[in-house]
Design a protein around this motif. Sequence first.
Motif, short mmCIF file in Angstrom:
data_model
loop_
_atom_site.label_atom_id
_atom_site.label_comp_id
_atom_site.label_asym_id
_atom_site.label_seq_id
_atom_site.Cartn_x
_atom_site.Cartn_y
_atom_site.Cartn_z
N PHE A 150 -1.85 -0.70 -10.42
CA PHE A 150 -2.42 -0.66 -8.82
C PHE A 150 -3.95 -0.24 -8.88
O PHE A 150 -4.60 0.45 -9.82
CB PHE A 150 -1.72 0.73 -7.98
CG PHE A 150 -1.53 1.91 -8.80
CD1 PHE A 150 -2.72 2.59 -8.90
CD2 PHE A 150 -0.51 2.65 -9.42
CE1 PHE A 150 -2.46 4.09 -9.53
CE2 PHE A 150 -0.37 3.71 -9.89
CZ PHE A 150 -1.46 4.38 -10.06
N GLN A 151 -4.66 -0.77 -7.78
CA GLN A 151 -5.79 -0.41 -7.29
C GLN A 151 -5.89 1.16 -6.82
O GLN A 151 -5.13 1.61 -5.88
CB GLN A 151 -6.54 -1.12 -6.39
CG GLN A 151 -6.76 -2.58 -6.87
CD GLN A 151 -7.23 -3.38 -5.84
OE1 GLN A 151 -6.92 -3.21 -4.52
NE2 GLN A 151 -8.14 -4.26 -6.16
N GLU B 101 0.63 -1.29 0.19
CA GLU B 101 -0.10 0.02 -0.11
C GLU B 101 1.04 1.06 -0.16
O GLU B 101 1.76 1.34 0.92
CB GLU B 101 -0.95 -0.04 1.18
CG GLU B 101 -1.93 1.20 1.50
CD GLU B 101 -2.83 0.99 2.60
OE1 GLU B 101 -3.95 1.03 2.56
OE2 GLU B 101 -2.19 1.53 3.65
N ILE B 102 0.80 2.12 -0.97
CA ILE B 102 1.31 3.49 -1.05
C ILE B 102 0.38 4.54 -0.67
O ILE B 102 -0.71 4.60 -1.20
CB ILE B 102 1.95 3.75 -2.40
CG1 ILE B 102 3.13 2.50 -2.65
CG2 ILE B 102 2.72 5.14 -2.34
CD1 ILE B 102 3.57 2.83 -4.02
N VAL C 264 -4.59 6.66 -2.00
CA VAL C 264 -4.34 5.07 -1.48
C VAL C 264 -4.21 4.20 -2.48
O VAL C 264 -5.27 4.15 -3.43
CB VAL C 264 -4.95 4.88 -0.25
CG1 VAL C 264 -4.63 3.49 0.16
CG2 VAL C 264 -5.23 5.87 0.97
N LEU C 265 -3.03 3.79 -2.92
CA LEU C 265 -2.88 2.87 -3.98
C LEU C 265 -2.44 1.49 -3.37
O LEU C 265 -1.53 1.48 -2.42
CB LEU C 265 -1.87 3.22 -4.93
CG LEU C 265 -2.04 4.79 -5.21
CD1 LEU C 265 -0.71 5.36 -6.14
CD2 LEU C 265 -3.06 5.07 -6.10
N ARG C 266 -2.77 0.30 -3.97
CA ARG C 266 -2.37 -0.92 -3.61
C ARG C 266 -2.07 -1.71 -4.93
O ARG C 266 -2.73 -1.82 -5.79
CB ARG C 266 -3.43 -1.58 -2.58
CG ARG C 266 -3.52 -1.05 -1.47
CD ARG C 266 -4.84 -1.55 -0.52
NE ARG C 266 -5.25 -0.69 0.54
CZ ARG C 266 -6.44 -0.67 1.25
NH1 ARG C 266 -7.21 -1.80 0.94
NH2 ARG C 266 -6.51 -0.12 2.37
N PHE C 267 -1.03 -2.78 -4.60
CA PHE C 267 -0.63 -3.53 -5.70
C PHE C 267 0.03 -4.69 -4.99
O PHE C 267 0.37 -4.79 -4.01
CB PHE C 267 0.26 -2.94 -6.61
CG PHE C 267 1.63 -2.54 -6.10
CD1 PHE C 267 2.92 -3.44 -6.44
CD2 PHE C 267 1.78 -1.38 -5.66
CE1 PHE C 267 3.85 -2.99 -5.73
CE2 PHE C 267 2.99 -0.96 -5.05
CZ PHE C 267 4.08 -1.79 -5.23
#
Length: 600
Positions: free
Chosen positions: A419-420, A399-400, A462-465
């Motif tokens: 990323f989401q 998570e960024i 908020v980004l997630r990959f």
Amino acid sequence: MLLKNIFGLASLVAAATAATVQYDFSIDYVTANPDGAMEKKMVGVNGAWPPPPIYVNKGDRLIVNLTNNLGDQPTSLHFHGIYQNGTTAMDGPVGVTQCAIPPGSNFIYNFTVNQVGTYWYHSHYSAQYPNGLRAPLIVYDDDEPFKDLYDIDTHLVVSEYYHDDAFYLLKYEFLNIKNPTGAEPIPDANLLNETTDYKWNVKPNTTYKLRIINIGGFVSQYIWFEGHNMTVVEVDGIYVEPYVTDRIYITVAQRYTVLITTKNETSTNYAFVGAFNIDMLDTLPDDLVTNSTGWMVYDDDAEFPEPLLLDEWEFLDDFDLVPVEKIAPYDPDYTITVTVDMINLGNGVNYAFFNNITYVQPTVPSLYTVMSSGNDSADVTIYGSNTNTFVLQHNEVVEIVVNNADTGTHPFHLHGHFFQIVERSPASDDDLLIYDASNPGTINEYPVRRDTAYLRPQGYMVLRFIANNPGVWFFHCHIEWHLEQGLALTLVEAPALIQANQVVPDDHYAACKAGGYDYEGNAAGNTANLFDLTGEPVQPKDLPTGFTAKGIVALVFSCVSAFLGMFFIGYYGSTELKYTEKELATALGESDEIESTEFN
């Protein structure tokens, strides 16, 4: 009913079996005049500008055989949005996965494309790509879900154009003490398909698949087609459920694929517009044309109308898009939280920061440090003090969280992954909005996925990959000026697996040797002791306490005023005056009893 253009037809023929597609690129200078107002030396390919698009099918092996014939500067290529699974050495950013390619050197990019959609390629050497080294990269998909909904596949690129060379602007106008506020250079023109007054010849009663790509280096744009709706079906290589809109907002590096159906009658031509987001511009010169107008041409002999004036700027929010392949929000294993800020350092120049660190390119590319560090490759120390490096574990969900302490918009791009977009706050005109994991905002059931997302002023996202692609990957603002200011970090993903399963080709190392660049050891080029960073490139020292951007502006103008004052005193003091004392006294309204005397 499917009628594709020549490249679409080629894709259908070749789709059954993967092919090797090779492009031989001579990178050289080409004189061009995109806006018709200023001829300029551009960076082109094979003696032509704009550079050619690249077309491949899913599963093809793409080879780009590059020779740098510029003569006076290095180059590189990045294939934007291509994940480079298993081939991180082909990703292209100088200082991250390769050395710069020096003049006269040959360099081969060789990788398999196992994804589909709309991408582009560009130089990833310093500020070079705004000088013209940029073009579409299209990956055709024989199994796309919307293939029966359109007739013709084509693309539209939007960009900006500077009359001055980007390296000149970078050195003398932007990263310069005379620009302490960090105001970005203002473009001279807004381009559609690398020109102005672009005319798109269309057929009636036809559905076009239009791939819109912002290949500019700075300004986000609003795009609309008068009298026609757009149906969004893909963003950044990810298919989405059809979404009808009449206007999109596209930042640099983003891509939107839309379906547009033309009208039955052909008596009228329609304007379409690319409009700068003027909120991103610090100044608006009187002669700047912020909108670029093109036309959907039904009849060459009909009028080409001016676009209508808009009184509102509502547009599609990509946060609302839903991918065709639905994936619930990932649960994070590891969170990286960074805050964006723009601060002046001790040399008076305005830099960009993640957590008070501005990215400075290391002596040795980070990938080459991985390859030459053995068991120490998982220690972030060896990658340098100013590369903002994070080491990721294989297959963990990362998570960024990006908090924006700046008042500007920032489009962030992640190399090697999609990323989401799990959360994105609105902009804030007042207090900085900080992400609070214990009190989350709106989270969609199936978040949109893409590789470039914009962060709003004084907001957060908020980004997630999933870290399922071992490699060294850049995460950075794609405004070229901000990347040059240092708004970037490095992700070293599963370094032991990189060492075990990937190689750096000999011609890549040969480019380092030809340019005199280090290619082994830590960020400082030290091979004897990887933890000795003596001599590594680092950011300038901090400003003395109490200095601010406004203070620097005041200091600069005070110094300029002082120098001008001394110049004029010296100049007039050394110039022979041809007035008498009496004439001067009379002009000053003083006594006329003074005798006439020449001033020598």
